[in-house]
Write a protein that holds these residues in place. Structure first.
Motif, PDB file in Angstrom:
ATOM      1  N   ALA A   1      33.943 -56.407 -14.784  1.00  0.00           N
ATOM      2  CA  ALA A   1      34.381 -55.016 -14.942  1.00  0.00           C
ATOM      3  C   ALA A   1      35.813 -54.837 -14.455  1.00  0.00           C
ATOM      4  CB  ALA A   1      33.437 -54.073 -14.191  1.00  0.00           C
ATOM      5  N   PHE A   2      36.154 -55.457 -13.315  1.00  0.00           N
ATOM      6  CA  PHE A   2      37.534 -55.433 -12.856  1.00  0.00           C
ATOM      7  C   PHE A   2      38.460 -56.096 -13.875  1.00  0.00           C
ATOM      8  CE2 PHE A   2      35.784 -54.712  -8.561  1.00  0.00           C
ATOM      9  CZ  PHE A   2      36.654 -53.726  -8.119  1.00  0.00           C
ATOM     10  N   GLY A   3      37.901 -57.045 -14.649  1.00  0.00           N
ATOM     11  CA  GLY A   3      38.680 -57.708 -15.686  1.00  0.00           C
ATOM     12  C   GLY A   3      39.162 -56.771 -16.771  1.00  0.00           C
ATOM     13  N   GLY A   4      38.620 -55.543 -16.819  1.00  0.00           N
ATOM     14  CA  GLY A   4      39.126 -54.563 -17.770  1.00  0.00           C
ATOM     15  C   GLY A   4      40.609 -54.301 -17.593  1.00  0.00           C
ATOM     16  N   VAL A   5      41.094 -54.395 -16.358  1.00  0.00           N
ATOM     17  CA  VAL A   5      42.534 -54.241 -16.121  1.00  0.00           C
ATOM     18  C   VAL A   5      43.294 -55.335 -16.865  1.00  0.00           C
ATOM     19  CG1 VAL A   5      44.353 -54.207 -14.377  1.00  0.00           C
ATOM     20  CG2 VAL A   5      42.131 -53.167 -13.889  1.00  0.00           C
ATOM     21  N   GLY A   6      42.788 -56.564 -16.781  1.00  0.00           N
ATOM     22  CA  GLY A   6      43.418 -57.673 -17.495  1.00  0.00           C
ATOM     23  C   GLY A   6      43.373 -57.483 -19.000  1.00  0.00           C
ATOM     24  N   ALA A   7      42.246 -56.967 -19.503  1.00  0.00           N
ATOM     25  CA  ALA A   7      42.133 -56.711 -20.937  1.00  0.00           C
ATOM     26  C   ALA A   7      43.161 -55.672 -21.375  1.00  0.00           C
ATOM     27  CB  ALA A   7      40.722 -56.236 -21.266  1.00  0.00           C
ATOM     28  N   GLY A   8      43.364 -54.628 -20.562  1.00  0.00           N
ATOM     29  CA  GLY A   8      44.374 -53.619 -20.883  1.00  0.00           C
ATOM     30  C   GLY A   8      45.772 -54.207 -20.902  1.00  0.00           C
ATOM     31  N   ILE A   9      46.060 -55.089 -19.945  1.00  0.00           N
ATOM     32  CA  ILE A   9      47.357 -55.757 -19.910  1.00  0.00           C
ATOM     33  C   ILE A   9      47.562 -56.592 -21.170  1.00  0.00           C
ATOM     34  CG2 ILE A   9      48.698 -57.544 -18.733  1.00  0.00           C
ATOM     35  CD1 ILE A   9      47.486 -56.529 -16.100  1.00  0.00           C
ATOM     36  N   ALA A  10      46.536 -57.380 -21.540  1.00  0.00           N
ATOM     37  CA  ALA A  10      46.654 -58.258 -22.699  1.00  0.00           C
ATOM     38  C   ALA A  10      46.825 -57.457 -23.987  1.00  0.00           C
ATOM     39  CB  ALA A  10      45.418 -59.158 -22.797  1.00  0.00           C
ATOM     40  N   LEU A  11      46.023 -56.415 -24.167  1.00  0.00           N
ATOM     41  CA  LEU A  11      46.104 -55.626 -25.400  1.00  0.00           C
ATOM     42  C   LEU A  11      47.439 -54.892 -25.509  1.00  0.00           C
ATOM     43  CD1 LEU A  11      42.478 -54.156 -25.559  1.00  0.00           C
ATOM     44  CD2 LEU A  11      43.497 -55.835 -27.107  1.00  0.00           C
ATOM     45  N   SER A  12      47.910 -54.329 -24.411  1.00  0.00           N
ATOM     46  CA  SER A  12      49.211 -53.661 -24.463  1.00  0.00           C
ATOM     47  C   SER A  12      50.323 -54.671 -24.706  1.00  0.00           C
ATOM     48  CB  SER A  12      49.466 -52.871 -23.177  1.00  0.00           C
ATOM     49  OG  SER A  12      49.407 -53.713 -22.035  1.00  0.00           O
ATOM     50  N   GLY A  13      50.159 -55.879 -24.156  1.00  0.00           N
ATOM     51  CA  GLY A  13      51.142 -56.928 -24.422  1.00  0.00           C
ATOM     52  C   GLY A  13      51.178 -57.311 -25.887  1.00  0.00           C
ATOM     53  N   VAL A  14      50.009 -57.366 -26.536  1.00  0.00           N
ATOM     54  CA  VAL A  14      49.956 -57.673 -27.968  1.00  0.00           C
ATOM     55  C   VAL A  14      50.690 -56.599 -28.761  1.00  0.00           C
ATOM     56  CG1 VAL A  14      48.420 -57.833 -29.965  1.00  0.00           C
ATOM     57  CG2 VAL A  14      47.848 -59.045 -27.856  1.00  0.00           C
ATOM     58  N   LEU A  15      50.449 -55.344 -28.420  1.00  0.00           N
ATOM     59  CA  LEU A  15      51.117 -54.245 -29.123  1.00  0.00           C
ATOM     60  C   LEU A  15      52.635 -54.361 -29.026  1.00  0.00           C
ATOM     61  CD1 LEU A  15      49.045 -51.023 -28.285  1.00  0.00           C
ATOM     62  CD2 LEU A  15      49.182 -52.232 -30.463  1.00  0.00           C
ATOM     63  N   VAL A  16      53.136 -54.556 -27.820  1.00  0.00           N
ATOM     64  CA  VAL A  16      54.583 -54.616 -27.625  1.00  0.00           C
ATOM     65  C   VAL A  16      55.155 -55.866 -28.285  1.00  0.00           C
ATOM     66  CG1 VAL A  16      56.439 -54.671 -25.910  1.00  0.00           C
ATOM     67  CG2 VAL A  16      54.417 -53.272 -25.503  1.00  0.00           C
ATOM     68  N   PHE A  17      54.400 -56.969 -28.269  1.00  0.00           N
ATOM     69  CA  PHE A  17      54.850 -58.201 -28.914  1.00  0.00           C
ATOM     70  C   PHE A  17      55.057 -57.965 -30.409  1.00  0.00           C
ATOM     71  CE2 PHE A  17      54.077 -62.276 -31.018  1.00  0.00           C
ATOM     72  CZ  PHE A  17      54.952 -63.101 -30.332  1.00  0.00           C
ATOM     73  N   ILE A  18      54.106 -57.247 -31.032  1.00  0.00           N
ATOM     74  CA  ILE A  18      54.202 -56.972 -32.467  1.00  0.00           C
ATOM     75  C   ILE A  18      55.320 -55.980 -32.765  1.00  0.00           C
ATOM     76  CG2 ILE A  18      52.993 -55.962 -34.443  1.00  0.00           C
ATOM     77  CD1 ILE A  18      50.383 -57.019 -33.199  1.00  0.00           C
ATOM     78  N   LEU A  19      55.377 -54.912 -31.974  1.00  0.00           N
ATOM     79  CA  LEU A  19      56.345 -53.853 -32.235  1.00  0.00           C
ATOM     80  C   LEU A  19      57.759 -54.232 -31.820  1.00  0.00           C
ATOM     81  CD1 LEU A  19      54.210 -50.782 -31.133  1.00  0.00           C
ATOM     82  CD2 LEU A  19      54.848 -51.400 -33.451  1.00  0.00           C
ATOM     83  N   GLY A  20      57.890 -55.290 -31.011  1.00  0.00           N
ATOM     84  CA  GLY A  20      59.211 -55.696 -30.569  1.00  0.00           C
ATOM     85  C   GLY A  20      60.125 -56.091 -31.713  1.00  0.00           C
ATOM     86  N   SER A  21      59.539 -56.544 -32.847  1.00  0.00           N
ATOM     87  CA  SER A  21      60.357 -56.977 -33.983  1.00  0.00           C
ATOM     88  C   SER A  21      60.386 -55.962 -35.114  1.00  0.00           C
ATOM     89  CB  SER A  21      59.826 -58.312 -34.518  1.00  0.00           C
ATOM     90  OG  SER A  21      58.466 -58.180 -34.903  1.00  0.00           O
ATOM     91  N   ILE A  22      59.396 -55.060 -35.163  1.00  0.00           N
ATOM     92  CA  ILE A  22      59.336 -54.122 -36.284  1.00  0.00           C
ATOM     93  C   ILE A  22      59.463 -52.662 -35.850  1.00  0.00           C
ATOM     94  CG2 ILE A  22      57.925 -55.702 -37.644  1.00  0.00           C
ATOM     95  CD1 ILE A  22      55.495 -54.007 -36.954  1.00  0.00           C
ATOM     96  N   GLY A  23      59.488 -52.414 -34.559  1.00  0.00           N
ATOM     97  CA  GLY A  23      59.534 -51.037 -34.066  1.00  0.00           C
ATOM     98  C   GLY A  23      60.600 -50.857 -33.010  1.00  0.00           C
ATOM     99  N   THR A  24      60.466 -49.788 -32.257  1.00  0.00           N
ATOM    100  CA  THR A  24      61.427 -49.447 -31.209  1.00  0.00           C
ATOM    101  C   THR A  24      60.680 -49.212 -29.900  1.00  0.00           C
ATOM    102  OG1 THR A  24      61.260 -47.067 -31.623  1.00  0.00           O
ATOM    103  CG2 THR A  24      62.860 -48.314 -32.947  1.00  0.00           C
ATOM    104  N   TRP A  25      61.444 -48.914 -28.863  1.00  0.00           N
ATOM    105  CA  TRP A  25      60.815 -48.619 -27.570  1.00  0.00           C
ATOM    106  C   TRP A  25      59.949 -47.378 -27.680  1.00  0.00           C
ATOM    107  CZ3 TRP A  25      61.692 -44.155 -24.654  1.00  0.00           C
ATOM    108  CH2 TRP A  25      62.728 -43.322 -25.088  1.00  0.00           C
TER     109      TRP A  25
END
Length: 393
Positions: free
Chosen positions: A117-141
């Motif tokens: 359950a505490f690992g949910g923090v890690g899951a949030g970090i990973a998922l937000s990292g995926v979003l920013v990784f994708i948007l870093g080349s096709i989107g903006t801040w």
């Protein structure tokens, strides 16, 4: 909470390059979030009913999502500061209420479930990292913040029906409680260690992505942040499993040494490989160090141990980015090395726990998961949620 609190780290390089955010202002925004987290933790300590309230939880979820969505709506630094401050308060309340819910709903289940359950923090970090990784080349801040708000909204909807524990299940022994063992010197050691960990780990937690982008180039930093989250996801469960075989003081020392190496690595060795190794070592330890330190505090039966440890850790988080701000003019290498040095100092303090550590302060009764009987468990084997219950109560 993992999204709302930690998505700032991978978005920070985008805000530097696209929004004109300076390094010192970036550190100030990080500090605002940590101040807010401390305020939220103090609210939970001073008003225990707040962390047993579904209304407070749902309000905090809505507020956290709103702070993410509003970040790209302005270029005003003061407004950003306030938004990150409020996000910190909401994050702390969500975390404590989630722990309360775990106490209520996972009490009769295997302890490793709480680690996951505490690992949910890690899951949030990973998922937000995926979003920013994708948007870093096709989107903006801006699009990165909006995507993070959308992800947090989905998570909030999934958590909406979560019901906190209606009443406390444990009370911490007061200073005058009869029979309380004298554990002051060991508690002082773990308090200093955990304070230093809060100071050192948050330097990497704030600047690791920007530092890796600076040395490895491309979008390696965002990819590394995904690795941090994936490594953090199972970490509490793994460290809890290891604590059944080795003592927590030894594991705390080992985790801090590993973390210090992970933080320093991208500052001394350039390249993709060292960056990913650094991310893995950092992710695998920062939640685990917290679970181990809180477990030791509960084991020592020091009055309000978890409350004091959490407060010291939060103060350390506030000081970390401020302390390294003068080192950010020429990149992030010196800041990471300073963070690693502070975590190494935390390890030295943790090493003091090994001298005559009271391994058998007492025993507590916990449910046996192999049958319906109750088994005696060494006090030091109490689960982290049980430890945090003392603060909530």
């Amino acid at each position: 909470m993992g999204v709302g609190r930690f998505v700032y780290t991978p978005i920070l390089p985008l805000m530097h390059s696209q929004a004109g955010l300076s390094s010192s202002h970036g550190a100030a925004l990080a500090t605002a979030n940590y101040i807010g987290y401390l305020v939220g933790a103090l609210v939970g300590i001073l008003i225990p009913a707040a962390v047993r309230s579904a209304t407070v939880m749902r309000t905090s979820l809505v507020v956290l999502v709103a702070t993410l969505a509003l970040m790209p709506a302005t270029h005003d630094g003061s407004a950003w500061f306030v938004l990150r401050l409020v996000a910190g308060i909401a994050s702390a309340l969500i975390f404590m209420i989630a722990v309360s819910a775990m106490l209520s709903h996972l009490r009769s289940h295997a302890q490793h479930l709480a680690g996951w359950a505490f690992g949910g923090v890690g899951a949030g970090i990973a998922l937000s990292g995926v979003l920013v990784f994708i948007l870093g080349s096709i989107g903006t801040w801006r699009s990165a913040w909006w995507a993070a708000a959308a992800l947090a909204l989905v998570c909030a909807a999934a958590a909406w029906a979560l019901t906190p524990e209606p009443s406390p299940t444990a009370t911490a022994a007061g200073p005058g409680a009869p029979g309380r063992p004298r554990t002051d010197r060991w508690f002082t050691a773990v308090f200093v260690s955990y304070f230093l960990e809060g100071t050192g780990y948050i330097i990497a937690g704030t600047f690791l992505v920007a530092a890796i982008d600076h040395t490895a180039g491309g979008r390696v930093g965002s990819g590394a942040w995904i690795v941090v989250g994936l490594a953090a996801l199972p970490s509490c469960a793994v460290w809890a499993w290891l604590s059944r075989r080795w003592s927590r003081p030894i594991l705390l020392l080992v985790a801090l040494l590993i973390q210090a190496v992970g933080i320093a690595l991208p500052a001394v060795v350039a390249g993709v490989g060292p960056a990913l190794i650094s991310a893995f070592l950092f992710g695998a330890t920062f939640l685990g160090v917290g679970s181990l330190a809180l477990g030791i505090g509960a084991h020592l039966q020091f009055p309000r141990a978890v409350a004091l440890l959490t407060t010291g850790y939060s103060v350390g988080q506030i000081l970390g980015p401020l302390a390294v701000t003068p080192l950010l003019h020429d990149g992030y290498h010196q800041a990471l090395l300073a963070g690693a040095a502070v975590v190494l100092a935390a390890a030295l303090s943790a090493a003091a726990l090994r001298f005559r550590f009271p391994d058998h302060v007492g025993v507590v009764h916990e449910p046996s998961h192999s049958n319906n009987q109750h088994a005696e468990t060494p006090q030091g084997a109490r689960s982290v949620p049980s430890a945090i219950a003392e603060t909530i109560a």
